[in-house]
Design a protein around this motif. Structure first.
Motif, PDB file in Angstrom:
ATOM      1  N   LEU A 144       0.710  -1.321   0.042  1.00  0.00           N
ATOM      2  CA  LEU A 144      -0.002  -0.092  -0.066  1.00  0.00           C
ATOM      3  C   LEU A 144       0.906   1.075  -0.055  1.00  0.00           C
ATOM      4  N   HIS A 145       2.045   1.252   0.862  1.00  0.00           N
ATOM      5  CA  HIS A 145       2.746   2.467   0.784  1.00  0.00           C
ATOM      6  C   HIS A 145       3.448   2.377  -0.601  1.00  0.00           C
ATOM      7  N   LEU A 146       4.038   1.321  -1.061  1.00  0.00           N
ATOM      8  CA  LEU A 146       4.538   1.317  -2.608  1.00  0.00           C
ATOM      9  C   LEU A 146       3.754   2.050  -3.617  1.00  0.00           C
ATOM     10  N   VAL A 147       2.313   1.848  -3.730  1.00  0.00           N
ATOM     11  CA  VAL A 147       1.373   2.251  -4.496  1.00  0.00           C
ATOM     12  C   VAL A 147       0.954   3.552  -4.118  1.00  0.00           C
ATOM     13  N   GLY A 148       1.328   4.256  -3.285  1.00  0.00           N
ATOM     14  CA  GLY A 148       0.864   5.757  -2.740  1.00  0.00           C
ATOM     15  C   GLY A 148      -0.240   5.670  -1.875  1.00  0.00           C
ATOM     16  N   LEU A 149      -0.670   4.582  -1.190  1.00  0.00           N
ATOM     17  CA  LEU A 149      -1.846   4.668  -0.374  1.00  0.00           C
ATOM     18  C   LEU A 149      -1.470   4.493   0.943  1.00  0.00           C
ATOM     19  N   GLY A 150      -0.312   4.857   1.221  1.00  0.00           N
ATOM     20  CA  GLY A 150       0.099   4.529   2.913  1.00  0.00           C
ATOM     21  C   GLY A 150      -0.175   5.769   3.563  1.00  0.00           C
ATOM     22  N   SER A 151      -0.062   5.425   4.968  1.00  0.00           N
ATOM     23  CA  SER A 151      -0.574   6.474   5.969  1.00  0.00           C
ATOM     24  C   SER A 151      -0.201   6.013   7.415  1.00  0.00           C
ATOM     25  N   ALA A 152      -0.501   6.802   8.365  1.00  0.00           N
ATOM     26  CA  ALA A 152      -0.077   6.147   9.836  1.00  0.00           C
ATOM     27  C   ALA A 152      -0.745   5.122   9.964  1.00  0.00           C
ATOM     28  N   TYR A 153      -2.213   5.152   9.514  1.00  0.00           N
ATOM     29  CA  TYR A 153      -3.061   4.139   9.988  1.00  0.00           C
ATOM     30  C   TYR A 153      -2.738   2.939   9.358  1.00  0.00           C
ATOM     31  N   VAL A 154      -2.382   2.662   8.078  1.00  0.00           N
ATOM     32  CA  VAL A 154      -1.886   1.743   7.431  1.00  0.00           C
ATOM     33  C   VAL A 154      -0.574   1.015   8.112  1.00  0.00           C
ATOM     34  N   PHE A 155       0.503   2.073   8.470  1.00  0.00           N
ATOM     35  CA  PHE A 155       1.488   1.486   8.855  1.00  0.00           C
ATOM     36  C   PHE A 155       1.451   0.908  10.396  1.00  0.00           C
ATOM     37  N   PHE A 156       0.871   1.508  11.121  1.00  0.00           N
ATOM     38  CA  PHE A 156       0.819   0.628  12.438  1.00  0.00           C
ATOM     39  C   PHE A 156      -0.339  -0.337  12.589  1.00  0.00           C
ATOM     40  N   LEU A 157      -1.439  -0.334  11.671  1.00  0.00           N
ATOM     41  CA  LEU A 157      -2.274  -1.329  11.614  1.00  0.00           C
ATOM     42  C   LEU A 157      -1.426  -2.709  10.935  1.00  0.00           C
ATOM     43  N   ALA A 158      -0.714  -2.285  10.216  1.00  0.00           N
ATOM     44  CA  ALA A 158       0.224  -3.581   9.463  1.00  0.00           C
ATOM     45  C   ALA A 158       1.191  -4.007  10.524  1.00  0.00           C
ATOM     46  N   CYS A 159       1.735  -3.232  11.252  1.00  0.00           N
ATOM     47  CA  CYS A 159       2.780  -3.455  12.288  1.00  0.00           C
ATOM     48  C   CYS A 159       2.013  -4.428  13.469  1.00  0.00           C
ATOM     49  N   THR A 160       0.689  -4.311  13.431  1.00  0.00           N
ATOM     50  CA  THR A 160       0.101  -4.930  14.601  1.00  0.00           C
ATOM     51  C   THR A 160       0.400  -6.382  14.238  1.00  0.00           C
ATOM     52  N   SER A 161       0.597  -6.730  13.074  1.00  0.00           N
ATOM     53  CA  SER A 161       0.874  -8.093  12.705  1.00  0.00           C
ATOM     54  C   SER A 161       2.004  -8.772  13.232  1.00  0.00           C
TER      55      SER A 161
END
Length: 408
Positions: free
Chosen positions: A301-318
């Protein structure tokens, strides 16, 4: 005693109660984090630089990794109870030393002596393995590690409140008093689960090739180390990503940092519930796949320009969720290759997790200060999670080839 794993609280004739093991592990986790909000005040009090004061964190972590290499063989030779009680006694004395210190040199010496408390983290796993077979041990380790996952989340907040009310020494008073209480609990409850072998260290050294020659042992160690490494990389890089990339306030950055811890508690609970039924190897495999998938989606999602703080930290929950599945089960696996050397195995595994994690934390800092952003950090975390996955796949294939009960 290992044949009767039902410990009765405050009965030294039985194995330690699960509460005792949780407290032994939790105080070690608390000692790492409770005084962090006081570092600026301590820097001013001791009239030193912040870089020197931070050695109370980084040098301490390094020493805990080294100590685990010594604690394990000591516990295999002299027993879990004796080594734990001596370590806790040293911790209590060292905590009072920190309180009374008037120079940075004395404080640092006492702070390094506090590292003896890592014995509780290392030997709580070994004690569980003394008491239970591998799959059941993974369940119990999951409960122990899941319970202590709360401590690093809450300890800095408690430390901050103590700093406001009592100054920087407040945290060390809590550590000293907590240490005395945990020592009393261990003294009254911790029955011996592995009476000392009486063998010399020379005898132990001759036995170690049997453990260290096991490919499955190193597979479990690497799976745990790489899985933990992804979390340490997060710790090393997320603060900079939160503030410099996303411009988050300290409050919202703190909320984000809690995401992996929440996932870890959930994963540890699931380990406790299902490890005995599913099996340790499958649980580790599932954990590594969850981490790799979550971070992989976030990176995409970050690579295609859809990254955000929400995306980053939600992904890191994994990362937390995956580690909650990987660490208890991989720990049970590496402890089970040669049960009579469980203390040594626990020490080597703990040292690998902390040592490798520290290196990855520093690597994350290098990557980000070199101009990398959130995507660079996620790529590093994804790489380590894939390496953890490769390690457990190797273990599964090796176990199928030589048999689960082999040392190979």
């Amino acid at each position: 005693m290992a044949s009767d794993p039902s410990g009765r609280l405050f009965d030294r004739a039985t194995p330690p109660h699960i509460l005792t093991l949780i407290m032994l592990a939790a105080i070690g986790a608390m000692n790492m984090a409770i005084f962090l909000p006081s570092l600026p005040a301590m820097t001013e009090y001791f009239a030193t630089s912040y870089e020197i004061m931070q050695l109370a964190v980084s040098l301490y972590l390094l020493l805990t990794g080294v100590l685990q290499l010594v604690i394990g063989p000591l516990a295999d030779r002299y027993g879990r109870r004796l080594v734990t009680l001596w370590a806790m006694a040293i911790f209590v004395v060292a905590s009072f030393g920190c309180i009374l210190a008037t120079s940075i040199e004395v404080f640092m010496a006492c702070r390094m002596a506090q590292a003896s408390v890592v014995t509780g983290i290392a030997l709580s796993r070994a004690v569980v393995r003394d008491m239970y077979p591998p799959n059941q041990a993974a369940s119990m380790i999951g409960y122990v590690t899941g319970s202590m996952a709360l401590v690093p989340m809450l300890a800095p907040m408690v430390g901050g409140a103590l700093e406001l009310g009592f100054g920087w020494r407040g945290s060390f008073w809590v550590l000293a008093i907590s240490g005395m209480l945990v020592f009393a609990l261990a003294w009254s409850d911790m029955g011996e689960t592995n009476p000392g072998s009486g063998s010399t260290f020379g005898d132990q050294m001759r036995d170690m090739p049997e453990l260290f020659g096991s490919q499955r042992f190193w597979g479990y160690v690497l799976a745990a180390a790489f899985a933990s490494g992804s979390f340490f990389a997060f710790l090393g890089g997320a603060p900079l990503v939160a503030t410099e990339v996303y411009g988050l306030s300290a409050f919202w950055a703190g909320v984000g940092f809690g995401a992996p811890a929440t996932g870890y508690m959930t994963g540890s609970f699931l380990s406790g519930r299902f490890a005995a039924r599913v099996g340790i190897n499958k649980m580790v495999l599932i954990g590594t796949m969850i981490t790799a998938t979550g971070i992989g989606i976030g990176a995409f999602l970050h690579l295609v320009g859809l990254g955000s703080a929400y995306v980053f930290f939600l992904a890191c929950t994994s990362i937390g969720l995956g580690n909650g599945l990987v660490v208890p089960n991989a720990s049970a696996g590496l402890l089970s290759v040669r049960p009579r050397l469980a203390g040594t195995a626990s020490g080597v595994g703990g040292a690998a997790m902390i040592g490798g994690g520290s290196l990855l934390s520093m690597l994350a800092g290098v990557v980000l200060t070199g101009g990398g952003g959130a995507l660079s950090l996620m790529t590093l975390m994804l790489t380590t999670s894939l390496l953890a996955n490769a390690a457990i796949v190797f273990v599964i294939r090796r176990a199928a080839h030589v048999g689960e009960d082999s040392a190979g």
